[in-house]
Design a protein around this motif. Structure first.
Motif, PDB file in Angstrom:
ATOM      1  N   LEU A 187       0.550  -1.014   0.187  1.00 51.82           N
ATOM      2  CA  LEU A 187       0.146  -0.444  -0.231  1.00 51.82           C
ATOM      3  C   LEU A 187       0.916   1.555   0.286  1.00 51.82           C
ATOM      4  N   VAL A 188       1.869   1.593   0.736  1.00 48.51           N
ATOM      5  CA  VAL A 188       3.037   2.547   0.751  1.00 48.51           C
ATOM      6  C   VAL A 188       3.194   2.572  -0.011  1.00 48.51           C
ATOM      7  N   THR A 189       4.372   1.529  -0.928  1.00 49.21           N
ATOM      8  CA  THR A 189       4.317   1.620  -2.762  1.00 49.21           C
ATOM      9  C   THR A 189       3.583   1.711  -3.389  1.00 49.21           C
ATOM     10  N   LEU A 190       2.511   1.819  -3.017  1.00 54.01           N
ATOM     11  CA  LEU A 190       1.146   2.430  -4.508  1.00 54.01           C
ATOM     12  C   LEU A 190       1.791   3.795  -4.046  1.00 54.01           C
ATOM     13  N   PHE A 191       1.200   4.311  -3.156  1.00 50.45           N
ATOM     14  CA  PHE A 191       1.007   5.954  -2.997  1.00 50.45           C
ATOM     15  C   PHE A 191       2.541   6.571  -3.041  1.00 50.45           C
ATOM     16  N   THR A 192       3.841   5.832  -3.221  1.00 51.60           N
ATOM     17  CA  THR A 192       4.758   6.146  -3.583  1.00 51.60           C
ATOM     18  C   THR A 192       4.594   6.283  -5.089  1.00 51.60           C
ATOM     19  N   LEU A 193       4.430   5.583  -5.750  1.00 50.52           N
ATOM     20  CA  LEU A 193       4.254   5.029  -7.505  1.00 50.52           C
ATOM     21  C   LEU A 193       3.000   6.684  -7.885  1.00 50.52           C
TER      22      LEU A 193
ATOM     23  N   LEU B 139       2.131   9.110  -6.211  1.00 51.11           N
ATOM     24  CA  LEU B 139       3.247  10.776  -5.955  1.00 51.11           C
ATOM     25  C   LEU B 139       4.256  10.933  -6.788  1.00 51.11           C
ATOM     26  N   ARG B 140       4.872   9.854  -7.066  1.00 55.05           N
ATOM     27  CA  ARG B 140       5.802   9.933  -7.634  1.00 55.05           C
ATOM     28  C   ARG B 140       5.627   9.821  -9.277  1.00 55.05           C
ATOM     29  N   ASN B 141       4.512  10.594  -9.989  1.00 61.56           N
ATOM     30  CA  ASN B 141       3.909  10.852 -11.214  1.00 61.56           C
ATOM     31  C   ASN B 141       2.908  11.932 -11.233  1.00 61.56           C
ATOM     32  N   VAL B 142       3.190  12.770 -10.227  1.00 60.13           N
ATOM     33  CA  VAL B 142       2.177  14.577  -9.407  1.00 60.13           C
ATOM     34  C   VAL B 142       3.417  14.899  -9.467  1.00 60.13           C
ATOM     35  N   PRO B 143       4.033  16.023 -10.542  1.00 59.35           N
ATOM     36  CA  PRO B 143       5.428  16.624 -10.404  1.00 59.35           C
ATOM     37  C   PRO B 143       4.917  17.831  -9.326  1.00 59.35           C
ATOM     38  N   ASP B 144       3.624  18.014  -9.648  1.00 53.51           N
ATOM     39  CA  ASP B 144       3.165  19.376  -8.110  1.00 53.51           C
ATOM     40  C   ASP B 144       2.771  18.862  -6.880  1.00 53.51           C
ATOM     41  N   LEU B 145       2.615  17.548  -6.666  1.00 55.21           N
ATOM     42  CA  LEU B 145       2.548  16.716  -5.849  1.00 55.21           C
ATOM     43  C   LEU B 145       4.546  16.326  -4.773  1.00 55.21           C
TER      44      LEU B 145
ATOM     45  N   SER C 111       6.787  18.686  -5.154  1.00 55.82           N
ATOM     46  CA  SER C 111       7.458  19.725  -4.735  1.00 55.82           C
ATOM     47  C   SER C 111       6.953  19.887  -3.138  1.00 55.82           C
ATOM     48  N   ASN C 112       5.412  19.677  -2.813  1.00 57.39           N
ATOM     49  CA  ASN C 112       5.833  19.928  -1.608  1.00 57.39           C
ATOM     50  C   ASN C 112       5.036  18.678  -0.643  1.00 57.39           C
ATOM     51  N   LEU C 113       5.513  17.937  -0.564  1.00 56.58           N
ATOM     52  CA  LEU C 113       5.549  16.484   0.254  1.00 56.58           C
ATOM     53  C   LEU C 113       3.736  16.886   1.058  1.00 56.58           C
ATOM     54  N   LEU C 114       3.819  18.092   2.205  1.00 56.71           N
ATOM     55  CA  LEU C 114       3.359  18.121   2.563  1.00 56.71           C
ATOM     56  C   LEU C 114       1.919  18.484   2.634  1.00 56.71           C
ATOM     57  N   SER C 115       1.644  19.375   1.386  1.00 58.31           N
ATOM     58  CA  SER C 115       0.184  19.531   0.729  1.00 58.31           C
ATOM     59  C   SER C 115      -0.968  18.269  -0.068  1.00 58.31           C
ATOM     60  N   THR C 116       0.007  17.169   0.174  1.00 60.53           N
ATOM     61  CA  THR C 116      -0.980  16.093  -0.386  1.00 60.53           C
ATOM     62  C   THR C 116      -1.941  15.055   0.386  1.00 60.53           C
ATOM     63  N   TYR C 117      -2.062  15.680   1.344  1.00 63.51           N
ATOM     64  CA  TYR C 117      -2.770  15.323   2.178  1.00 63.51           C
ATOM     65  C   TYR C 117      -4.060  16.472   2.093  1.00 63.51           C
TER      66      TYR C 117
ATOM     67  N   LEU D 115      -5.256  15.274  -6.357  1.00 61.71           N
ATOM     68  CA  LEU D 115      -4.106  15.263  -7.787  1.00 61.71           C
ATOM     69  C   LEU D 115      -3.219  13.399  -8.240  1.00 61.71           C
ATOM     70  N   LEU D 116      -4.177  12.934  -7.131  1.00 62.45           N
ATOM     71  CA  LEU D 116      -2.712  11.989  -7.401  1.00 62.45           C
ATOM     72  C   LEU D 116      -3.526  11.273  -8.572  1.00 62.45           C
ATOM     73  N   LYS D 117      -4.719  11.036  -8.843  1.00 58.98           N
ATOM     74  CA  LYS D 117      -5.293  10.581 -10.056  1.00 58.98           C
ATOM     75  C   LYS D 117      -4.627  11.048 -11.213  1.00 58.98           C
ATOM     76  N   ASP D 118      -3.884  11.524 -10.872  1.00 57.13           N
ATOM     77  CA  ASP D 118      -3.032  11.947 -12.478  1.00 57.13           C
ATOM     78  C   ASP D 118      -2.248  11.700 -13.072  1.00 57.13           C
ATOM     79  N   GLY D 119      -1.676  10.851 -11.190  1.00 56.82           N
ATOM     80  CA  GLY D 119      -0.545   9.660 -11.463  1.00 56.82           C
ATOM     81  C   GLY D 119      -0.710   8.448 -11.139  1.00 56.82           C
ATOM     82  N   LEU D 120      -2.445   8.195 -11.787  1.00 61.58           N
ATOM     83  CA  LEU D 120      -2.276   6.915 -12.625  1.00 61.58           C
ATOM     84  C   LEU D 120      -1.945   6.627 -13.187  1.00 61.58           C
TER      85      LEU D 120
END
Length: 516
Positions: free
Chosen positions: A241-247, A249-255, A257-263, A268-273
């Motif tokens: 599950l953690v790996t799926l989240f990092t995958l 996250l890795r494909n959303v450049p906007d997030l 640059s600012n990991l704290l804004s992810t929550y 926006l995570l759907k853009d990295g799907l």
């Protein structure tokens, strides 16, 4: 023991040596040194032998003036007779040869048993990676069973035993290997199976101290897999599950640059799907190939633990081998299957990404210098894009190129010849345990130096050092070498991993301008 007697000239009358009171003479080499008229007396092999002229002890006793010669002779004969009688008294009873042999054999067996019990296992012994189970009763192989191993299981036609030592609850046999290792192993295994069934397990290994073959026989009960406090599927699912989240996250450049804004921006995570699915496809094919080949060779694998990475999405997975691999060729098949499948899918998707234009007409805009980071990706880009790829010029590519490239990189870092990575197992299968240990040390040092410039290398060397540095569990037969076709397959995997990780050193120039 040496017994010194005074000069016989000081004695008068009948001389009797009290040898019967000296019980220690039966345990030592008793010697009488000549003193004036005495000859040598020696204890040898249970008999007291008197040496001297005419095999008698001559004793000269000084008499006072006035005694005649006849009295002297008579007195001398009495002394000689008295000494011989005393010698007869101290002669031990005859020793039965059979009893002596039984006593000697009993002591020998007792000493051998004590030696077998007291010898400790050296840390450099040739069965690494296997920890004996902490059972309630100490498991020992009886001496009679060891003799059966030596005389009936091994033999002149397979492995001629010259010595043995206790090892990990079993026995390590040293000797001379006869014929091909694979055929000898099959013969020994069949004999062991016929004699003892599944009670014992045979290993044919290479002694790291002298690089000579050794055979190790251990009870199967000492080779049971270790249990974990946390269920394996639960821990693997959590990592997944953690790996799926990092995958994602890795494909959303906007997030990124600012990991704290992810929550606050989970939508926006759907853009990295799409990118996460492509990379996950390459990882899935990689692991599926491992399991299919392992099943074909009769090897059981554990649940894969995917390692999350915020830089590239994932570092791949850690997959335990839960059963004993038969030989180096089977290990090579299992280890190379995953990278070969992953590289194949990744290369196909990379080529498709270069050929098919972006669906939105824009794609991902990157600088041409990005392709200098990989010799393989840079070479393919230069081959397919030609003059469009120039230094300092931004270029638009299909995002599939980036996603496939990430999958290739994950396969490549798992193909590094270190520890229990796929590349470490491949190097072990190709060149043996000692060479793989050296390559592991070299790879860790090289990654450590690379981590000064690259954070991916830093995190990966930490993972290898703490989780994957080995040693690789022993194979049943570590002496037989794999066939040439599988050797070529393993070398191909190592070369592909090297080409993905090495930088592209040549500048991207316009060839039309370069001709003028």
């Amino acid at each position: 023991m040496i017994l010194s007697l005074p000069s016989p000239s000081t004695f008068r009358g009948s001389l009797v040596v009290p040898l019967s009171h000296c019980t220690s003479c039966f345990q030592f080499n008793l010697r009488f040194h000549r003193s004036n008229g005495f000859r040598h007396a020696r204890w040898s092999s249970g008999k007291l032998s008197l040496t001297g002229r005419r095999r008698r002890i001559a004793c000269s006793v000084t008499e006072s003036d006035g005694d005649n010669q006849e009295d002297k002779e008579e007195h001398k004969n009495e002394e000689t007779q008295s000494l011989e009688d005393s010698v007869e008294q101290i002669k031990p009873p005859p020793i039965d040869g059979e009893q002596l042999n039984k006593f000697s054999d009993g002591n020998t067996e007792q000493n051998d048993t004590q030696n077998m019990d007291n010898i400790e296992v050296a840390s450099g012994s040739p069965l690494p990676g296997v920890k004996p189970q902490q059972l309630g009763d100490v498991i020992k192989i009886p001496k009679e069973t060891i003799e059966i191993f030596k005389n009936q299981v091994f033999g002149f036609d397979t492995f001629f035993v010259t010595s043995q030592d206790p090892y990990e609850g079993g026995v390590l046999f040293k000797g001379n290997l006869r014929g091909q290792a694979s055929k000898s192993y099959d013969k020994i295994s069949k004999r062991l199976q016929d004699k003892f069934g599944d009670e014992y397990r045979l290993f044919l290994l290479v002694n790291p101290e002298d690089d000579k073959p050794v055979a190790v026989v251990v009870p199967r009960t000492t080779l049971q897999p270790e249990t974990t406090a946390v269920p394996e599927w639960f821990a693997a699912g959590s990592f997944g599950l953690v790996t799926l989240f990092t995958l994602l996250l890795r494909n959303v450049p906007d997030l990124q640059s600012n990991l704290l804004s992810t929550y606050d921006n989970l939508n926006l995570l759907k853009d990295g799907l799409p990118g996460a699915l492509v990379t996950a496809l390459i990882l899935g094919v990689h692991e599926l190939a491992h399991f299919l080949v392992a099943q074909n060779t009769g090897v059981k694998l554990g649940v894969p633990y995917f390692i999350p990475s915020w830089q590239i999405g994932s570092f791949g997975s850690i997959t335990r081998i839960r059963s004993i691999v038969s030989n180096r060729q089977d290990l090579l098949k299992i280890a190379a299957a995953g990278p070969i499948a992953g590289f194949t899918v990744g290369l196909v998707l990379l080529l498709v990404g270069f050929v098919i234009p972006p669906s939105d007409g824009i794609g991902v805009v990157v600088d041409a210098s990005v392709f200098h980071e990989s010799f393989l990706a840079g070479g393919i880009a230069k081959l397919l894009l030609g003059n469009l790829l120039k230094e300092g010029t931004p270029i638009s590519v299909n995002p599939l190129v980036i996603w496939a490239w990430a999958g290739l990189l994950i396969n490549a870092i798992n193909s590094i010849p270190a520890g229990e990575l796929d590349g470490g197992r491949i190097s072990f299968a190709l060149w043996g345990r000692k060479a793989s240990i050296r390559l592991t040390g070299f790879s860790i040092v090289l990654l450590g130096l690379s981590s000064l410039l690259n954070d991916v290398a830093f995190y990966w060397v930490v993972v290898i050092f703490f989780l994957q540095r080995g040693p690789i569990a022993p194979l049943s037969d570590e002496i037989s070498e794999p066939d040439d076709k599988y050797v070529a397959l393993g070398v191909t995997v190592l070369l592909l991993g090297l080409l993905v990780c090495l930088p592209y050193p040549f500048p991207f120039l316009d060839e039309t301008l370069a001709t003028f």
